[in-house]
Design an enzyme around this catalytic site. Structure first.
Site, PDB file in Angstrom:
ATOM      1  N   HIS A  88       0.949  -1.314  -0.139  1.00  0.00           N
ATOM      2  CA  HIS A  88       0.185   0.139  -0.032  1.00  0.00           C
ATOM      3  C   HIS A  88       1.034   1.034   0.194  1.00  0.00           C
ATOM      4  CE1 HIS A  88       0.889   0.450   4.095  1.00  0.00           C
ATOM      5  NE2 HIS A  88       0.810  -0.783   4.997  1.00  0.00           N
ATOM      6  N   GLY A  89       0.255   2.861   0.147  1.00  0.00           N
ATOM      7  CA  GLY A  89       1.170   3.348  -0.295  1.00  0.00           C
ATOM      8  C   GLY A  89       2.206   3.337   0.608  1.00  0.00           C
TER       9      GLY A  89
END
Length: 163
Positions: free
Chosen positions: A14-15
């Site tokens: 994810h980010g």
């Protein structure tokens, strides 16, 4: 095979992982070690699509991860291991993969789990696995992002056990 980083984060790529941890690791390859994800074609596709540019991603179960680690063909590879839970980390270490430190970043709250930090909730099985990792001389490094100060994770586990 050179292990640059090993992290438990049930959100996987994810980010934060794609931008911060992948850069921090500086590895050529991310290996997601998860039987559950390996058996879910949709999730496998999504995880691979979330990979940072220029980094290869493989999704395997513990047995395959051990075989890959032991394969001389991958001797010069640098890797960043990602896990969804500590039990699979224990299995990997017991299988001969020499993890020295496991970064604990995110384990979502679900029924039957106790929240021990803002980002981490553990079940009794998770707690037992973390204690087993300590017995296997694996350092438990609890940080959501690389710049966060380290948290006394063992203290948080003890609190969870007594509650």
């Amino acid at each position: 095979m050179e292990i640059k980083l090993a992290r438990i984060d049930d959100r996987l790529i994810h980010g934060q992982v794609a931008t911060v941890w992948a850069k921090e690791a500086g590895a050529q390859r991310i290996i997601v070690v998860s039987k559950e994800v390996n058996e879910d074609e949709i999730r496998k596709t999504l995880v691979k699509q979330a990979a940072p540019p220029g980094i290869k991603v493989n999704i395997v179960d513990v047995e395959k991860a051990i075989k890959v680690y032991q394969n001389p063909k991958y001797k010069t590879e640098t890797v960043f291991y990602l896990f969804t839970n500590p039990s699979e980390v224990v299995a990997l270490v017991k299988g001969g993969v020499p993890l020295k430190t496991i970064n604990i970043g995110g384990m979502q709250f679900r029924n039957g789990k106790t929240q021990i930090t803002k980002a981490i909730s553990v079940s009794q099985r998770d707690i037992e696995a973390f204690y087993e990792l300590k017995e296997l001389a694996v350092t438990l490094d609890c940080r959501v992002v690389a710049t966060d100060p380290k948290i006394d994770f063992e203290g948080k586990l003890k609190e969870a056990v007594t509650n």
